[in-house]
Design a protein around this motif. Sequence first.
Motif, PDB file in Angstrom:
ATOM      1  N   PHE A  12       0.854  -1.194   0.000  1.00 20.64           N
ATOM      2  CA  PHE A  12       0.000   0.000   0.000  1.00 20.64           C
ATOM      3  C   PHE A  12       0.883   1.235   0.000  1.00 20.64           C
ATOM      4  N   TYR A  13       0.586   2.179  -0.908  1.00 22.28           N
ATOM      5  CA  TYR A  13       1.140   3.526  -0.773  1.00 22.28           C
ATOM      6  C   TYR A  13      -0.006   4.368  -0.265  1.00 22.28           C
ATOM      7  N   ASP A  14       0.028   4.709   1.006  1.00 20.74           N
ATOM      8  CA  ASP A  14      -1.109   5.423   1.587  1.00 20.74           C
ATOM      9  C   ASP A  14      -2.407   4.729   1.174  1.00 20.74           C
ATOM     10  N   SER A  15      -3.155   5.360   0.263  1.00 20.96           N
ATOM     11  CA  SER A  15      -4.443   4.752  -0.090  1.00 20.96           C
ATOM     12  C   SER A  15      -4.346   3.877  -1.337  1.00 20.96           C
ATOM     13  N   VAL A  16      -3.222   3.972  -2.063  1.00 13.37           N
ATOM     14  CA  VAL A  16      -3.094   3.182  -3.292  1.00 13.37           C
ATOM     15  C   VAL A  16      -2.689   1.748  -2.947  1.00 13.37           C
ATOM     16  N   HIS A  17      -3.486   0.797  -3.404  1.00 12.07           N
ATOM     17  CA  HIS A  17      -3.144  -0.611  -3.194  1.00 12.07           C
ATOM     18  C   HIS A  17      -2.414  -1.076  -4.453  1.00 12.07           C
ATOM     19  N   ALA A  18      -1.086  -0.996  -4.429  1.00 16.23           N
ATOM     20  CA  ALA A  18      -0.312  -1.163  -5.664  1.00 16.23           C
ATOM     21  C   ALA A  18      -0.068  -2.621  -6.019  1.00 16.23           C
ATOM     22  N   VAL A  19       0.116  -3.483  -5.013  1.00 20.75           N
ATOM     23  CA  VAL A  19       0.389  -4.897  -5.267  1.00 20.75           C
ATOM     24  C   VAL A  19      -0.535  -5.714  -4.381  1.00 20.75           C
ATOM     25  N   GLY A  36       3.274  -6.506 -17.857  1.00 25.83           N
ATOM     26  CA  GLY A  36       1.937  -5.947 -17.655  1.00 25.83           C
ATOM     27  C   GLY A  36       1.937  -4.506 -18.088  1.00 25.83           C
ATOM     28  N   PRO A  37       0.767  -3.916 -18.201  1.00 26.88           N
ATOM     29  CA  PRO A  37       0.698  -2.528 -18.646  1.00 26.88           C
ATOM     30  C   PRO A  37       1.246  -1.575 -17.585  1.00 26.88           C
ATOM     31  N   SER A  38       1.416  -0.321 -17.961  1.00 25.25           N
ATOM     32  CA  SER A  38       1.980   0.664 -17.058  1.00 25.25           C
ATOM     33  C   SER A  38       1.140   0.794 -15.789  1.00 25.25           C
ATOM     34  N   GLY A  39       1.834   0.867 -14.662  1.00 22.67           N
ATOM     35  CA  GLY A  39       1.147   1.079 -13.398  1.00 22.67           C
ATOM     36  C   GLY A  39       0.555  -0.165 -12.783  1.00 22.67           C
ATOM     37  N   CYS A  40       0.946  -1.356 -13.268  1.00 17.26           N
ATOM     38  CA  CYS A  40       0.319  -2.570 -12.754  1.00 17.26           C
ATOM     39  C   CYS A  40       1.034  -3.106 -11.523  1.00 17.26           C
ATOM     40  N   GLY A  41       2.147  -2.500 -11.128  1.00 15.90           N
ATOM     41  CA  GLY A  41       2.809  -2.921  -9.906  1.00 15.90           C
ATOM     42  C   GLY A  41       4.046  -3.782 -10.109  1.00 15.90           C
ATOM     43  N   LYS A  42       4.549  -3.863 -11.323  1.00 19.24           N
ATOM     44  CA  LYS A  42       5.745  -4.673 -11.582  1.00 19.24           C
ATOM     45  C   LYS A  42       6.959  -4.121 -10.851  1.00 19.24           C
ATOM     46  N   THR A  43       7.204  -2.825 -11.071  1.00 15.27           N
ATOM     47  CA  THR A  43       8.368  -2.209 -10.448  1.00 15.27           C
ATOM     48  C   THR A  43       8.271  -2.301  -8.932  1.00 15.27           C
ATOM     49  N   THR A  44       7.088  -2.047  -8.416  1.00 17.63           N
ATOM     50  CA  THR A  44       6.915  -2.094  -6.973  1.00 17.63           C
ATOM     51  C   THR A  44       7.271  -3.476  -6.437  1.00 17.63           C
ATOM     52  N   THR A  45       6.823  -4.519  -7.126  1.00 19.32           N
ATOM     53  CA  THR A  45       7.135  -5.872  -6.686  1.00 19.32           C
ATOM     54  C   THR A  45       8.647  -6.097  -6.693  1.00 19.32           C
ATOM     55  N   ASP A 158      14.959  -3.915 -13.992  1.00 14.41           N
ATOM     56  CA  ASP A 158      13.752  -3.117 -14.180  1.00 14.41           C
ATOM     57  C   ASP A 158      13.801  -2.454 -15.557  1.00 14.41           C
ATOM     58  N   GLU A 159      13.097  -3.017 -16.506  1.00 15.58           N
ATOM     59  CA  GLU A 159      13.039  -2.499 -17.878  1.00 15.58           C
ATOM     60  C   GLU A 159      14.408  -2.043 -18.374  1.00 15.58           C
ATOM     61  N   PRO A 160      15.405  -2.919 -18.323  1.00 13.31           N
ATOM     62  CA  PRO A 160      16.759  -2.461 -18.653  1.00 13.31           C
ATOM     63  C   PRO A 160      16.933  -2.093 -20.123  1.00 13.31           C
ATOM     64  N   THR A 191       9.284  -5.904 -17.422  1.00 10.91           N
ATOM     65  CA  THR A 191       9.165  -5.226 -18.713  1.00 10.91           C
ATOM     66  C   THR A 191       7.691  -4.986 -19.004  1.00 10.91           C
ATOM     67  N   HIS A 192       7.411  -4.048 -19.913  1.00 10.20           N
ATOM     68  CA  HIS A 192       6.017  -3.943 -20.352  1.00 10.20           C
ATOM     69  C   HIS A 192       5.885  -4.454 -21.775  1.00 10.20           C
ATOM     70  N   ASP A 193       7.001  -5.005 -22.290  1.00 13.43           N
ATOM     71  CA  ASP A 193       7.034  -5.461 -23.671  1.00 13.43           C
ATOM     72  C   ASP A 193       6.826  -6.965 -23.702  1.00 13.43           C
TER      73      ASP A 193
HETATM   74  N1  LIG Z   1       6.052   6.195  -4.320  1.00 16.00           N
HETATM   75  C1  LIG Z   1       4.767   5.979  -4.659  1.00 16.00           C
HETATM   76  N2  LIG Z   1       3.767   6.601  -4.010  1.00 16.00           N
HETATM   77  C2  LIG Z   1       2.480   6.390  -4.334  1.00 16.00           C
HETATM   78  N3  LIG Z   1       2.069   5.559  -5.299  1.00 16.00           N
HETATM   79  C3  LIG Z   1       2.992   4.888  -5.988  1.00 16.00           C
HETATM   80  C4  LIG Z   1       4.399   5.061  -5.711  1.00 16.00           C
HETATM   81  N4  LIG Z   1       5.097   4.282  -6.560  1.00 16.00           N
HETATM   82  C5  LIG Z   1       4.179   3.655  -7.329  1.00 16.00           C
HETATM   83  N5  LIG Z   1       2.916   4.011  -6.989  1.00 16.00           N
HETATM   84  C6  LIG Z   1       1.670   3.494  -7.593  1.00 16.00           C
HETATM   85  O1  LIG Z   1       1.697   2.097  -7.527  1.00 16.00           O
HETATM   86  C7  LIG Z   1       1.210   1.538  -8.733  1.00 16.00           C
HETATM   87  C8  LIG Z   1       2.226   0.574  -9.309  1.00 16.00           C
HETATM   88  O2  LIG Z   1       3.369   1.305  -9.719  1.00 16.00           O
HETATM   89  P1  LIG Z   1       4.616   0.612 -10.390  1.00 16.00           P
HETATM   90  O3  LIG Z   1       5.702   1.631 -10.480  1.00 16.00           O
HETATM   91  O4  LIG Z   1       4.949  -0.642  -9.689  1.00 16.00           O
HETATM   92  O5  LIG Z   1       4.081   0.317 -11.849  1.00 16.00           O
HETATM   93  P2  LIG Z   1       4.803  -0.439 -13.033  1.00 16.00           P
HETATM   94  O6  LIG Z   1       4.073  -1.690 -13.261  1.00 16.00           O
HETATM   95  O7  LIG Z   1       6.261  -0.545 -12.784  1.00 16.00           O
HETATM   96  O8  LIG Z   1       4.528   0.547 -14.234  1.00 16.00           O
HETATM   97  P3  LIG Z   1       5.515   1.044 -15.396  1.00 16.00           P
HETATM   98  O9  LIG Z   1       5.444   0.032 -16.486  1.00 16.00           O
HETATM   99  O10 LIG Z   1       4.896   2.341 -15.814  1.00 16.00           O
HETATM  100  O11 LIG Z   1       6.882   1.223 -14.813  1.00 16.00           O
HETATM  101  C9  LIG Z   1       0.868   2.692  -9.644  1.00 16.00           C
HETATM  102  O12 LIG Z   1      -0.521   2.891  -9.574  1.00 16.00           O
HETATM  103  C10 LIG Z   1       1.589   3.864  -9.050  1.00 16.00           C
HETATM  104  O13 LIG Z   1       0.851   5.041  -9.243  1.00 16.00           O
END
Ligand SMILES: Nc1ncnc2c1ncn2[C@@H]1O[C@H](COP(=O)(O)OP(=O)(O)OP(=O)(O)O)[C@@H](O)[C@H]1O
Lengths: 363, 283
Positions: A12-19, A36-45, A158-160, A191-193
């Motif tokens: 969780f980022y505050d209210s965002v449930h990212a993963v 996965g598409p942009s913003g799906c939580g790959k980087t966060t994982t 991460d998307e090298p 990757t998103h590719d």
């Molecule tokens: N530091 C942060 N604070 C708040 N929300 C965040 C933060 N980092 C990521 N998020 C949110 O968490 C979600 C997942 O982000 P993440 O960076 O993991 O996406 P991603 O899959 O890597 O996308 P991309 O392909 O664009 O890199 C997104 O909705 C993003 O807005």
Amino acid sequence: MAQVVLKQINKFYDSVHAVKDVNLQIRDKEFVVFVGPSGCGKTTTLRMIAGLEAISSGDISIGGQVVNELAPMDRDIAMVFQNYALYPHMSVFDNMAFGLKMRKFDKSEIVTRVNHAADILGIQELLKRKPRQLSGGQRQRVALGRAIVRHPQVFLFDEPLSNLDAKLRVQMRVELKKLHQRLGTTAVYVTHDQVEAMTLGDRVVVMKDGWVQQVGEPLELYNQPANKFVAGFIGSPAMNFSTVTVTERDGGLTAVNGGMNIVVPPHLVDRLKPHANQQMTLGIRPEDLRVANGSDPAGLSFDSKVEVIEQLGSEILLDVRVGDGTMVASVEPTTRTKIQESLRLAMNPARLHFFDAKTEAAV
Amino acid sequence: MIEGAKWRTWVYFRIPLFLFLLFLLFPFYWMVITSFRPDGELYRPWNAMNYNPFFTLKPTLDHIRYLFEETLFATWLWNTMIIAAASTAISLFCGVLAGYALSRLNFPFAGSLGTGIFITYLVPQTLLFIPLAEIIRNYKLGDTPWSLILTYPTFLIPFCTWLMMGYFKAVPKELEECARIDGASRWQAMLYIIIPVAIPGILSAGIFAFTLSWNEFIYALVFLSSPEQKTVPVGVTSELIRGDVFFWGPLMAGALLGSIPVALVYSFFVEHYVSGLTGSVKG
Ligand SMILES: Nc1ncnc2c1ncn2[C@@H]1O[C@H](COP(=O)(O)OP(=O)(O)OP(=O)(O)O)[C@@H](O)[C@H]1O
Ligand SMILES: [Mg+2]
């Protein structure tokens, strides 16, 4: 032995449930790709595995040890960042040696390892240069070199390749694959590719909105997508979808919409029976469509009108109108057709996909 | 770059640039010419026969000699140098650490703390010297270099902190993360990676801080009283203007010599300094 296990991971980022509830067992020496598409939580994982981001709930273990509370430096991992993150004030050699110096390796050992890595990557002549004197591809190699000199348990990427031009990307993709075969280190790659995912991954994890959609070998994802999202995401050009109504007719099932009357092939009949008289999504890949000839049964072909012709040399992509929807068909390069001409297309019955219209799960 | 017709570069670029330079440099020219002009020419009335204010045919070093022989100018220079260097060093040290913390560590109220620091910078010195004078007196620091070395940071630290915050924010955070993964502690990552990368920013902050304290006037005027403790700006103006008599020659010579060290510092660092202001770090 470095397997990586994710157990009920949430972020969780505050209210965002990212993963959301990610469970995954990455085997030793395996190359796993998150796509996965942009913003799906790959980087966060990935960053949670690296220890750069705290885990909100769940456990991550690397090589059998739970690492939730371990600092990044104690996890024995190496990461390659999208923007390479080379230290701009250090030479290539120092960039690669930094991790070893921090870990108090012998001078001679450092030199041996850096030279060995430079050999593997073909960057010996660059060792004295500063990062700003390198091209994108060379920087990419240095970033890889910096990761491999440490002989870590796990590589994280991460998307090298996303900052490289198309041609170089393909080349580096091959090199990455060779490198992995040579070193055999467990790797997690984001990757998103989907092409990168399919070609590099031993297994691919498809994510969307923080949920894992499907985990499987590349061909498994291609042939048996678990749901409509995976089906549409994997494969290029993307799978065609059209909404159909499944009706019982003559003891069999027929999928009907404005432009099509498809007899459901026998192997699918049992699975579709419970959905009779319901709306469903029919999926067929462009490469499973072809121009019909006289001998195609009526129940597996349909009429269409050509709208756009894209010549790719090895194939032709046709954008066609079917009923009130459109489809893409990949046909033989020798096909002769014209815009606005009508064309009868046949589909490969073995490769039809049906998805529940509401849950989007494959049936 | 291709600009098109020649006359365009003249009309839109060269001539305006020339006028601008003329406007900027004229005071310096005036200062230089006055420093070397003999008294006889300086005090000649404007309607005299051979009045010509823009150059002199009989340059003299009298004014400079006067500065060093009849006044404590050398001492003032030395005082100013020591005070500016010490207060700059203190401010840079604090500013770099605070700037790093405010831009990189996620602690509660980091944002409002940053704003708070900036607001203290906005309090005018012309107000702040009153309470500061009280403090200086209580600690018996009046008329010593310490009264300035310790008070200049009140405006230099906010300034350096703010500048460094901006600079650190422009350094990609992946650099530091990568260093952390490579096995560096937070301190090591800061010491070996972030600070070296931020050197241009630190130099700019240092040069600005040095210049600000070199030119500072009010605190120096209020906190120092004996001639041998004074700094250049205060010394020159208080000892070379007696009542309504201006000793123009020595005054200008003092101003000229006083600006040389700053000019030297600038030109020495100019390469870094320019990149520090105009460019940030690219991965
Ligand atoms: N530091 C942060 N604070 C708040 N929300 C965040 C933060 N980092 C990521 N998020 C949110 O968490 C979600 C997942 O982000 P993440 O960076 O993991 O996406 P991603 O899959 O890597 O996308 P991309 O392909 O664009 O890199 C997104 O909705 C993003 O807005
Ligand atoms: Mg990402």
